[in-house]
Scaffold this active site. Structure first.
Site, PDB file in Angstrom:
ATOM      1  N   HIS A 141     -13.146   4.438  -3.731  1.00 28.53           N
ATOM      2  CA  HIS A 141     -12.081   3.662  -3.095  1.00 28.53           C
ATOM      3  C   HIS A 141     -12.090   2.213  -3.575  1.00 28.53           C
ATOM      4  CE1 HIS A 141      -8.801   3.846  -0.389  1.00 28.53           C
ATOM      5  NE2 HIS A 141      -9.259   2.921   0.426  1.00 28.53           N
ATOM      6  N   CYS A 167       0.836  -1.198   0.000  1.00 31.49           N
ATOM      7  CA  CYS A 167       0.000   0.000   0.000  1.00 31.49           C
ATOM      8  C   CYS A 167       0.871   1.248   0.000  1.00 31.49           C
ATOM      9  CB  CYS A 167      -0.864  -0.042   1.256  1.00 31.49           C
ATOM     10  SG  CYS A 167      -1.917   1.394   1.481  1.00 31.49           S
TER      11      CYS A 167
END
Lengths: 480, 480, 480, 480
Positions: A291, A98
Site C-alpha cells: 500500500h 482517491c
C-alpha cells in the site's frame, strides 16, 4: 471485465446499510453524497476499455490466461509492480483524488503471500481457498474493499487488553460451516461502493490475542454489517452546485466509513486466517508495504493536478513569468517526482516470493510514504503561496450566481483580463479543496502511521553492515 | 581488463606534469598526496576480478562480445543503467569517498549519443571515430577523465564575450592532421590518475562561439598539458599518520585539478566535435543527466558509511538505545534511500536512444542531484548531532601518540568502557572528515549547479498537461 | 580595564602547560597555533576603549559603581541582557569566529544566582565568596574560562557509576585550607588564553554523586593543571600564509582544550559549591540558559560575515543580479535574523532573580540554540550553492605564490574581470573555512546537546494550560 | 470604553448591506454565519474590563490621558509594542482564531506616522485631521476595519494600466465638501462587524496613478457600500450543532468580505491622503510592518491551542508518553516560540518616529511573517501526525446524535477508556478545523505575500556592510 456503467449497475443490486448525516443512503450510485466516490472508482473500470491505457489498466490472469482488470491481478513481475504505480498516477491525474480500488488490490496480493506462509507453517489450506476466491474476483471483476484498520481504542494496549474487547475485530464463534466475527473497521476507503470487503488483522498479536487473528471476505451487505459514512472537508458544498466543491465529479479523498460488524457470519471458504496470531504482523506489513508503494503513484497524480492548478492560477493572476513563481513550481515538480521515484524504485527492486507472486522492496516502500507525509504539505504550502490570499476568502457560489452580486464578483475578482473570472474562481476552489483539511490530513495517514514506517525502517536496515563500512575506513579492528 | 596493481603500474608509465602545494609530483601512485586517490580508483579495477561483484563490475562489450570493466561499457539496457547505480553504491560503501571513474564513463556514453546526432545532422563521421576510440578504451581498460567544466570567468557572459578568450577551451588552429586547443578545465576529478581525458563543451553556445564547440580525447601527459592539484579539507593530515585524516586509505573527495591546455595538439581521430555549436547544449545535458544519475549510487554508498559511523559513535557513547538517537539514524536512512530511489527510478525508466544505447529519464535524473544537494547536508547535520561535541575539539594524533599526553587522552576520551578510546577517536575523525568542508561543498556541486537542474526541470516538465489535468476537474472549458 | 595589548602582556606572565600537536606551547600569545585565538579574545578588551562601542562594551559595576568591561558585569536589567546580545553580534561581525569570553561571563552570572540559592537552602556563604571574587575579576579585568563540560564517558551512566571515577571532576580531599579536585574538563573554549577557569558541575546529580558537586575558580597555570589543545579543520594552513587559512587573524572557532586537573588544590575562598548535589542541575541550567542566549548574538555576527562573503562571491562570479541568487541571500538574512530575534526576545523577556541580578527567559533561550543547530547548516548550504564548485577544489596558496603556477591560476580563476582573482580566492577560502568541518560541528554543540534543550522545553512548557485552551474551545467539560 | 455587550448593541444600530450565500444578512450580531466573528471581536472589548488583563488590554491616551482600549492606542514606547504582541497571543489562546481588531489598530498607527510625513512634505493638514478622528475613535471605542487590499486584477500591471480602472480604489470626484471614491477592497477582515473602515492605498504608485493615492475613513453602512461575505472551510457546519464546527463560539479565521465602494462620498475631515502618490508605498509598508508584527502574537496564541489539542489527543489515544509524540509536541512548541520571539524582538527593537509614536524594527517584522508562512503548516502537519487517521474520517455530528448510530460511534471511537468518546471527537474536530483549508491558507497571506517580504528584506539589508565584514577577514583591500 465490467465497464463503468456495468460497475454502477452492479452496485445498484446490492443493499448495504449506510448512514450519512443523520439519514440512510438508499443508493450509493445515485445519492449526491456518495456518487462522486462511485464516479472515481468507476474510472478504474471504464479506463480498462480505453485502448490508450490497455497496457496499464489490464493484465493477463496467471490463473486463467484471460485478460483481466489489473486491479484484480496477482503481480507476476517487477514490470507489473511498475505498471501498478504508473496506472495509479494516471488515474490520479484524471480524478484529482482517491479512486479507492488499490486497497483491495493490495489486500488480495498480501493475502496471496501470507496465506502461502500460514499453510506452509501450519498445514492449513487458506492459500487454495484464496486462489479460488481470487478467480471469482477476476471473473466477476467485483470491487473488494481492503479492510485492515481496527478502531484500536487505547493505543498503548493490545487487543485483548482493551476495556472493550470489540475494539479490534475478533472471532466470537467457530461453527462447522464458518465463523462469526464482531467488531468494526474504521477509515474504510471505498467501502460503500465495493461489492465485498476483505478483512485483515491490523497489528501484531500475542497468544492471548488469538481470536483477533482473522482474515476473511464478506459482502458489504451481509447481515450484521452497518456502515457510517465519514465526513470530509466542505463535503456539503456539492449539494449546492459545481463551483464551490472544487472537484464536482470526483469529490475529495476516499469516502471512508466506520464499518460495524455485528456478529457477522463468514463461511469457511471465505476465511483466510483464523487464529494463527504469529503471522498477523507479517500480514499487516505485507499489506502495508504494497500500500505504501501506491502513494508515489496516486498522490503524484494528485500533485500533478495541484501543480497544474497553481500554474494556471499564476497565469490568471498575470504573473506566470515571475522568477519566484517559476522557482516554486519547479520545487513542486521536484518534490512530486521524488515521491514518484521512490515508488518506481521499490517496484523495480521488487522480488519473487515463495508463493510465486512479486513483492516490493519493503525498505524503499517505506520511503515513499514517509516522503508523502511531508511532501504533500509542502506542495500545498507552495500552492497557497502561488495562488495568493484570494483562495482564503472567496465568496459563495450562490452569491456568484445571484443577480445582485454576480456583477461585482465578476468585476472585482478578475485577474489577467484575457481569462474569464469564473475560470479563476473555479481553479481557486479546486486548489482550496485539494490542499486543505481532509485532503491534507489524509496524506499523513493510510498504510500506517509515519512512526510505524520509521520502526520498520529501523528493523529492516542492516545496521551492522553500515557500521562495518565505517569501521573498516576508520581502521578499527572488527574481527570480521 | 586490468586489475588494481596493473592499473597502478600503467600509471607509472605516464609522465603528467602535476603541481601540488608548491612542488612537482613525480609519481601520482607513490606520492602521499595523490596515492589515496589512486587507491580509490584502483578499486574500480580490483573489484572487477572479485567473483562476488562480477555481475555489477563487468559487462559484455556490444562491440566485441568480450567481458569488459563496466566503467568502459555502452549501456545496452535499463538493467545496465540500474547496475551502474548499484555498482556505484557498493564501491562508495568501500571507499567512503569518490572513486572518480564515473566521469569518463558518463562522458563516453554521452559522446556515443551526441556524436550520432551530430553526424545525422551534418554528415560528419564523429560517431565512427568514437566507436573506434571506445573499443580501444575497452581493450586497454584505461581510465578516461571526463572533462567538461571550463573555468567560466564572468558567469553572465558567453565564452566569446569574456575579457579573456581562454576562459573556455577553444580551437585555436585547424590543421590537416588535427586541431590545436587552448584553455583550461577546472575541478577535474580523477584527472591526475587517469590515462586520458575526454574534453567536452560546458555550456550552450551561439554561432559566435563556434570555436568553443570542441570534444576530443587527449592523453593526460600530452605536450602542453599542466595540472594544478586542488586542495581539500585537512588534506595534509595524511602526512602525519592514519588517525586524524579519518579515511587514511582513500582520502576525501575526488582529487580535483585545474588542468591547463597550452595549445595542445589533437589528431583528427580523437576529435569528436569541432564547430557544431548548436549541439553543444545537448552534449552538456546528456553528460549531465548521466552524471546526475550517479549520485543516488555513490553518495548513498558514502551516506551508508556516515550512517554507520554515527551508529557506531552512539554505541561508543553508551546511548545506542536512546529513542531520539534511533529516530535520527532512521531519518538518515530514510534520506539516503530516497536519494537512492531517484537514481534507481531514473535508470529503470530509461529508454533506448537513436544510437542504440540506453539513456536515463532526464527529469528524474535531475531530482537525484537536487535531493543530494540538500540531503547530504541534512545527513551531516544529524551525524554531528548524534556524535556530540567531541567531534569538534578532538586532540591531535601527535599528542595521542606522545608519551606525556597519551594516557590523559586515552583516559578522558573513553566512552562506554567496553570499547577502546582509540576506536572512538578514529570513528570521530572519519565522521569529521566525511561531513565537513570539501566533502560537503562537493555535495552541492558536480554535474552542474542546483540552479541548472531547476532550469532543466522547468523545461522538461509538461506544464500544459498539468494545467489541463486541473482545468478539467475545475470544469473550465479549455477547447481541448 | 585592560586594553588589548595589556591583555596580551598579562597572558605572557602566566605559565600554563599546553600541549599541541606533539609539542609544548611556550607562549600562547606568540605561538602561531594559539595567537589567532588570543587575537579574538583581545578584541573584547580593545573594543571597550573604542568610543563607538562604549555603550555595548562597558557597564557600571553594581558593586563599586566603576566602569567595567561588560564581560565582567552582573546583569542589572533586561537592557543589560539585550546589550550583551548586541555586543556579541558586533564582535562576531569583526572576528567571524568565537571570541571565547562569554563562557566565563555566563559562568559568573550563573554562579551569582546559584550560590545565592545554595546559601539560602544550606546557610553556606558561597555567595559572599563569589561576590568578592567577582570584584577581583572586575578590578583586574582578567579573562575567566567558564568550565563546565566533563568528559562524561558512558553517557548512559551517572558520574559515580562510571568505570573510571575521574570521568567527571570530583573532590578527592577536603582540607582545612581548601579542597583537592581531580578529573578533566573537555571542549574548554578560550582556556589557554584565560587567566583563570571557573569550574561548574555538568549534569544533575544524586546523593551518591555528592563529591561531583563542585564549583571553584582555579588559575590556568595552577599546579596539576595540564591543557591539551584541540585540533580544528585546516588549522595548520595558518602556518603557510594568509590565504588558505581563510581567516588569518582570528582563526576558526574557540581554540578548545582538554584540561586535565591532576589533584589540583583550591583554597576555600575560591570554592563556590562543595557537595550540595541537589542544586547541581540548577547550576547547569542557569549557565546553559545564559549561554544559549548568546548564539543569536555571536553566531548571527558570524552569519553576517558568511552572508557578506556569499554576496561578494556572487559579485565576483558576475551574477549578483540573478533572481535565484538574490532569493538565496534573502533566505540567509531571514534565517540569521530569526536567530537574532530569539536572543533579543529571551533577553527582553528576562526577569529579576532573588539574588538581584537579571536572568533570561529560559524557554525562549532554548529556542535560540535549537534554531542555531539547524540554521547554521542551512546558511552554509546556501553559501555553497551561491559560491559554486570553485570552493571545493581551489589550488594551494603555495602554488598560487609559485612562479610556475601563479599565472595560470590568476588567469583561469578570474571571474568578473573588474575584480582581482586573488580577491575571489581569498573570499572563497574564507567561506570554505567558515562553513565546513569544525565550524559547522561547533554550531551543533556548546551549551548542551539539542536533545538537552528539547527536554528542557518539554519541562518548561505549561502543557495543562495549552490543553485547557483547546478544551474550552472544543467545549469539553474540564471541571476547571 | 465599551464592554462586549455594548459593542454588540452598538452594531445592532448599524445597517450595513451584507450578502452571504445568496441571501442578505439582517443582523450581523444575530445571524449564525456572522455571530461567531462578532463573538471573537467582542472579546477585545470584554477583556478590557477584566482586571487580570487590564495592563495588556488598556492604555492611557496620549491625547487625553484617559484610560482607553489598547486597540485604539497610539504606541508610545517599545513597551507598548511588546504589550500589543502579548495581548494578541493571550486573546488568540482564548479564541483559537482571528479576532480582527488589529487591522484597524495597525491602519490607525500607520496613518499616524504617514500623515505626519505627507504634511511635512506637502504642507497639508492630514495629521491634524487624523488626530481628531483618532480621539473620536478612542472616545467612542468603535471598531475600525483596516482596509488596504485592493482586488489588484492583473498582478503584472499598475492600477492605471488595468483593463478595468476600478480594480484599485480611486477618487472619481473631488468636491468642495469631500471626495467620491470607487472600487473595492478584498479580503476585508472583520469588516461586517466594524463600525467604520479606514481605507489605505495598497501598492506603490507612479504619477499616472495619482487618483489611486487615497486614504479615508468611511462608515461600513455609508451609501454605496456593499459587502459580500467570504466563504470558509466547513463554515456551514455551524448551522448543524456545536461539534463538527470544531470551534463553535468563535469560528475560523476573520470573516472576510469583498467590500464594494460604489461612488461613496467621504467628507474632507475623514480624508487622510488624496493624490500624494509618492508616499503610497511608505503607507503600505508602515501598515504592513505593524501588521507583520502581530503574527508572532495572535498566531502563536492559535498555535498554543493547536498544541494543546494535539497533546490532548495523544492523551485520549493512550500514548501521551511515547517518545516520538513528546518529540513532536516539543518541536511544535519550539516553532511557535520562535515565531513569538520574532514579534517580541521587532517590538523591543522598535524606535520613536518623527510623529512621536513608536514603530517596529521593520527587518525583524518581516522575519515574523516569513516564519509564520512556513511554521503554521509545519505545526499543522505535526498535529495531524499526532492525532492519527481518525481526524480525516470522523462521522457526522448528526449520526453521532442519532439513535441508531450513537452507540456504535461512541463504542468504536473510544480511546483511553478514562475519557468520554465525545471529548475525543470534539477535540479532533477542533484540530481539523484549525489546521486545514482556510485556516492554513490564511497563514500564508495577510500583511502581503511572502515574496513582498523577501523583497523588503532585500532592500532593508545592509549588503555592503555585510560584504565588508567578509572582505576585512579575507584580507581584501577595499579602500574603506
Amino acid at each position: 471485465m465490467m465497464n463503468g456503467q456495468q460497475y454502477k449497475d452492479s452496485l445498484r443490486k446490492l443493499h448495504p446499510i449506510v448512514y450519512c448525516n443523520g439519514r440512510k443512503i438508499e443508493s450509493v450510485v445515485d445519492d449526491p453524497m456518495t456518487a462522486p466516490h462511485v464516479n472515481s472508482a468507476a474510472l478504474t473500470y471504464e479506463l480498462a476499455f480505453d485502448p490508450e491505457y490497455e497496457d496499464l489498466m489490464t493484465a493477463t490472469s496467471h490463473f486463467t490466461g484471460k485478460k483481466i482488470n489489473r486491479f484484480t491481478h496477482v503481480h507476476q513481475s517487477t514490470e507489473d509492480l511498475v505498471k501498478k504505480v504508473k496506472m495509479m498516477r494516471m488515474i490520479g491525474q484524471k480524478t484529482g483524488t482517491c479512486f479507492q480500488r488499490c486497497v483491495g488490490f493490495d489486500a488480495l496480493n498480501a493475502s496471496y503471500i501470507t496465506t502461502y506462509k500460514i499453510d506452509k507453517k501450519y498445514g492449513t489450506d487458506y492459500h487454495e481457498r484464496l486462489k479460488k476466491y481470487m478467480q471469482y474476483v477476476q471473473e466477476t471483476d467485483i470491487m473488494v474493499a481492503g479492510s485492515m484498520t481496527d478502531p484500536k481504542g487505547d493505543r498503548s494496549k493490545k487487543p485483548s487488553q482493551q476495556a472493550d474487547p470489540d475494539l479490534f475485530v475478533h472471532v466470537v464463534e467457530r461453527r462447522e460451516d464458518g465463523i462469526v466475527v464482531r467488531g468494526a473497521k474504521a477509515h474504510q476507503t471505498g467501502m460503500v461502493n465495493s461489492h465485498e470487503m476483505l478483512i485483515l488483522p491490523t497489528t501484531n498479536l500475542g497468544p492471548e490475542d488469538k481470536d483477533y487473528a482473522v482474515a476473511a471476505a464478506i459482502p458489504v451487505d451481509a447481515p450484521g454489517v452497518i456502515h457510517i459514512f465519514g465526513r470530509q472537508t466542505n463535503e456539503n458544498r456539492r449539494l449546492e452546485g459545481d463551483i464551490d466543491c472544487g472537484n464536482a465529479e470526483y469529490a475529495i479523498v476516499g469516502g471512508e466509513t466506520l464499518t460495524v460488524l455485528n456478529d457477522v457470519f463468514v463461511p469457511w471458504d471465505r476465511v483466510f486466517m483464523c487464529g494463527e496470531y504469529d503471522l498477523a504482523q507479517e500480514f499487516v506489513e505485507t499489506f502495508a508495504s504494497y500500500h505504501r508503494q501506491n502513494y508515489g503513484g496516486c498522490k503524484v497524480g494528485v500533485a500533478d493536478v495541484i501543480i497544474g492548478a497553481a500554474a494556471s492560477m499564476a497565469e490568471y493572476n498575470g504573473c506566470p513569468k515571475a522568477s519566484h513563481i517559476k522557482d516554486k513550481l519547479v520545487e513542486m515538480v521536484h518534490l512530486a517526482e521524488s515521491m514518484h521515484c521512490c515508488s518506481i524504485a521499490c517496484s523495480a527492486m521488487g522480488h519473487k516470493t515463495e508463493a510465486g507472486s512479486y513483492y516490493v522492496d519493503t525498505l524503499l516502500a517505506n520511503t515513499v510514504k514517509l516522503n508523502c507525509t511531508k511532501t504533500m504539505y509542502e506542495i500545498s504550502r507552495l500552492a497557497h503561496d502561488i495562488a495568493g490570499g484570494f483562495i482564503a476568502t472567496l465568496p459563495y457560489e450562490a452569491d456568484y450566481r445571484s443577480e445582485v452580486c454576480h456583477g461585482y464578483i465578476d468585476k472585482y475578482f478578475a485577474g489577467d483580463a484575457r481569462f474569464p473570472t469564473e475560470d479563476r474562481i473555479r481553479m481557486a476552489r479546486l486548489l482550496e479543496n485539494m490542499t486543505g483539511g481532509t485532503a491534507l490530513a489524509e496524506s499523513m495517514h493510510g498504510a500506517g502511521s509515519p512512526q510505524a514506517m520509521r520502526v520498520m525502517i529501523q528493523r529492516e536496515t542492516n545496521w551492522e553492515q553500515k557500521k562495518n563500512f565505517a569501521k573498516r575506513l576508520a581502521k578499527i579492528k572488527t574481527g570480521d
